[in-house]
Enzyme design. Structure first.
Site, PDB file in Angstrom:
ATOM      1  N   CYS A 148     -12.401  18.854  11.731  1.00  0.00           N
ATOM      2  CA  CYS A 148     -11.128  19.467  11.347  1.00  0.00           C
ATOM      3  C   CYS A 148     -10.240  18.482  10.589  1.00  0.00           C
ATOM      4  O   CYS A 148      -9.436  18.908   9.739  1.00  0.00           O
ATOM      5  CB  CYS A 148     -10.402  19.992  12.582  1.00  0.00           C
ATOM      6  SG  CYS A 148     -10.180  18.758  13.876  1.00  0.00           S
ATOM      7  N   HIS A 202      -7.722  19.135  17.531  1.00  0.00           N
ATOM      8  CA  HIS A 202      -7.760  19.963  16.317  1.00  0.00           C
ATOM      9  C   HIS A 202      -6.593  19.637  15.395  1.00  0.00           C
ATOM     10  O   HIS A 202      -5.450  19.481  15.829  1.00  0.00           O
ATOM     11  CB  HIS A 202      -7.722  21.450  16.676  1.00  0.00           C
ATOM     12  CG  HIS A 202      -7.886  22.344  15.489  1.00  0.00           C
ATOM     13  ND1 HIS A 202      -9.059  22.405  14.748  1.00  0.00           N
ATOM     14  CD2 HIS A 202      -7.022  23.214  14.888  1.00  0.00           C
ATOM     15  CE1 HIS A 202      -8.916  23.267  13.758  1.00  0.00           C
ATOM     16  NE2 HIS A 202      -7.682  23.754  13.815  1.00  0.00           N
ATOM     17  N   ASN A 205      -5.307  26.554   8.280  1.00  0.00           N
ATOM     18  CA  ASN A 205      -6.109  26.211   9.456  1.00  0.00           C
ATOM     19  C   ASN A 205      -7.588  26.518   9.190  1.00  0.00           C
ATOM     20  O   ASN A 205      -7.934  27.640   8.809  1.00  0.00           O
ATOM     21  CB  ASN A 205      -5.608  27.013  10.660  1.00  0.00           C
ATOM     22  CG  ASN A 205      -6.190  26.532  11.965  1.00  0.00           C
ATOM     23  OD1 ASN A 205      -7.197  25.842  12.006  1.00  0.00           O
ATOM     24  ND2 ASN A 205      -5.548  26.908  13.060  1.00  0.00           N
TER      25      ASN A 205
END
Length: 290
Positions: free
Chosen positions: A14, A121, A136
């Site tokens: 991420c 994350h 995202n």
């Protein structure tokens, strides 16, 4: 919104997706970020060695895993900040007393981008053209955020435990920026972030309804107990009146219940029975007279 660069989540990369979404191009790979993390590990090791390679602290440091990258491919804030320095960008905590952070809290739309982290994350929120987008990597694609909702969305992330950083500096030019200035994006599908907010609102509403129900039940129970207490007090008063009446009569009168006293000695109205208050007043008056 195909013109907006967006990487979908792969493994625990991420941080890579977050950086590339911020810069709007595939600038960083996991290999490059891992090399940067190892370089930072070496620098930290060199600083620790300055205190002596035979020191206890140095040996403890060598035994600890890297704080910059783990086996899953998760990269620390230090790695992200170091990668952004190449582009002349700096991260400033959103909740700090930095003047830029204070300005952002007053009006989040004045900034260019935000990087957010929760546990393991990372995600990017960035302005492209004149519009804000949630980039995202867990989403299927970019999601449009209105200027009005941006502050609420950041507040929601903070409430959920996210750490938010302001991206300070000039972001590199990108094709999407130029295109959206001419043709603003339109959100076809309902954003997930709005759905999640609605779900949270429904949960709060359910909690409020449960509290109202509990309060109503409590009041009902209290009222019933109060009525029962008044009835008990009335029974006691009538019994005391009966006792005093029997004593005054010399004990020759046959005993009877308070209900019988009510029927035989208390006046009755032609259309309805006496109220409990009237019965109580009569009982007290009889007790005083006797």
């Amino acid at each position: 919104m195909e013109e907006i660069f967006h990487e979908k989540q792969e493994g625990s990369l991420c941080a890579q997706h977050c950086l590339n979404a911020l810069l709007q191009a595939h600038y960083f790979t996991a290999v490059e970020l891992a090399a940067l993390a190892r370089q930072m590990d070496d620098e930290e090791r060199s600083r620790m060695a300055e205190g002596g390679v035979h020191s206890e602290d140095y040996h403890k440091f060598l035994q600890q895993p890297s704080t910059n990258v783990d086996d899953s491919g998760y990269f620390s804030i230090q790695v992200i900040a170091s990668a952004l320095k190449v582009w002349g960008l700096e991260l400033i905590p959103y909740s700090s007393q930095n003047p830029l952070a204070q300005s952002a809290r007053t009006d989040p739309t004045k900034m260019s981008a935000y990087i957010c982290n929760y546990r393991d994350h990372w995600l990017t929120i960035r302005k492209i053209g004149r519009q804000w987008f949630n980039l995202n990597s867990l989403l299927s694609g970019p999601e449009l955020i209105s200027d009005t909702f941006l502050a609420l969305f950041l507040a929601q992330l903070q409430e959920e435990g996210y750490s938010i950083f302001i991206v300070d500096g000039r972001l590199p030019d990108c094709a999407a920026d130029r295109l959206l200035l001419i043709h603003p994006a339109v959100q076809v599908k309902k954003p997930n972030l709005l759905t999640e907010t609605k779900v949270a609102s429904n949960l709060i509403q359910c909690d409020d309804e449960e509290e109202d129900k509990t309060l109503t039940d409590t009041l009902t129970r209290t009222l019933a107990e109060s009525i029962q207490m008044e009835n008990d007090c009335l029974e006691v008063a009538l019994s005391m009146s009966l006792s005093e009446y029997e004593k005054a009569a010399g004990g020759d009168q046959p005993s009877c219940s308070s209900r019988e006293i009510q029927r035989e000695t208390l006046p009755q109205t032609p259309d309805a029975e006496m109220s409990e208050q009237e019965m109580l007043e009569v009982a007290i008056r009889m007790s005083m007279e006797s």
